[in-house]
Design a protein around this motif. Sequence first.
Motif, PDB file in Angstrom:
ATOM      1  N   CYS A  22      60.493 -46.557  -9.124  1.00  0.00           N
ATOM      2  CA  CYS A  22      60.115 -47.771  -8.158  1.00  0.00           C
ATOM      3  C   CYS A  22      58.716 -48.415  -8.805  1.00  0.00           C
ATOM      4  N   HIS A  24      57.821 -48.617 -11.347  1.00  0.00           N
ATOM      5  CA  HIS A  24      57.970 -49.596 -12.946  1.00  0.00           C
ATOM      6  C   HIS A  24      57.777 -51.009 -12.814  1.00  0.00           C
ATOM      7  N   CYS A  25      58.037 -51.542 -11.546  1.00  0.00           N
ATOM      8  CA  CYS A  25      57.766 -52.920 -11.330  1.00  0.00           C
ATOM      9  C   CYS A  25      56.391 -53.152 -10.376  1.00  0.00           C
ATOM     10  N   HIS A  26      56.225 -52.167  -9.493  1.00  0.00           N
ATOM     11  CA  HIS A  26      55.081 -52.616  -8.517  1.00  0.00           C
ATOM     12  C   HIS A  26      54.715 -51.175  -8.216  1.00  0.00           C
ATOM     13  N   GLN A  35      51.553 -48.567 -11.037  1.00  0.00           N
ATOM     14  CA  GLN A  35      52.139 -48.800 -12.267  1.00  0.00           C
ATOM     15  C   GLN A  35      51.407 -48.055 -13.485  1.00  0.00           C
ATOM     16  N   ARG A  80      52.383 -56.007 -16.202  1.00  0.00           N
ATOM     17  CA  ARG A  80      51.479 -56.752 -15.229  1.00  0.00           C
ATOM     18  C   ARG A  80      50.023 -57.037 -15.758  1.00  0.00           C
TER      19      ARG A  80
END
Length: 220
Positions: A22, A24-26, A35, A80
């Motif tokens: 989870c 990975h993106c946020h 992250q 990000r």
Amino acid sequence: VSTPITEAEDVAQLFLGMRIQCAHCHHHPFEKWTQDDYFGLTAFFTRVKRTQVKVGPKQQAQRRMTISFDPGVAQSLNPRTKVNVKPTPLEGEPLELTNDQDPRAAFATWLTGPENPYFARTLVNRYWKHFFGRGIVDPVDDLRTSNPASNEPLLQAISEHLAKNDYDLKSLMRLILRSETYRRSSTPLPENEGDQKYYSRYYPRRLMAEVLQDAITSVT
């Protein structure tokens, strides 16, 4: 195809008992991992070189994958923040590694070191499930804060025993198999008939396929 991301996720789930996908993106919704934690762990596997080689006689040659260390800067880009993250142990500080140092060796040193509390807990939990059919934390690869152990003092005590004995698996198995818990009867009492979590009795298990085959062979 193996990538630094898939390797980091697999290693975390197998050796640390954590599902970090989870992050990975946020930020992980059920855990403390960010992250940067995710890509800091991924950075340990960014210098892995995969090469396809042919093995065997020319007419029957088979392709095989060889894994080797590719010297260079170990880092992983956080998409990000657009910042390259250095190899960083979970809850640790970024490591300063030279280009000729394999970051996987540094990871292995941290993994089995006394400052890492997760490896011993994961090993203990997996072996406990092997002998009892259910881990002290269940599922065994989900050791998050919001999924507590059924008996935290027990898990902590056995984990400390394992680490103190240099991860001697025979010592771990001896401790479990000589315990009163393992020797308990599987016949339930009225007061523990519904227990499926706290090991107040031994939970009956199906025979493994090989054991069942041997039993049928012996009988017939």
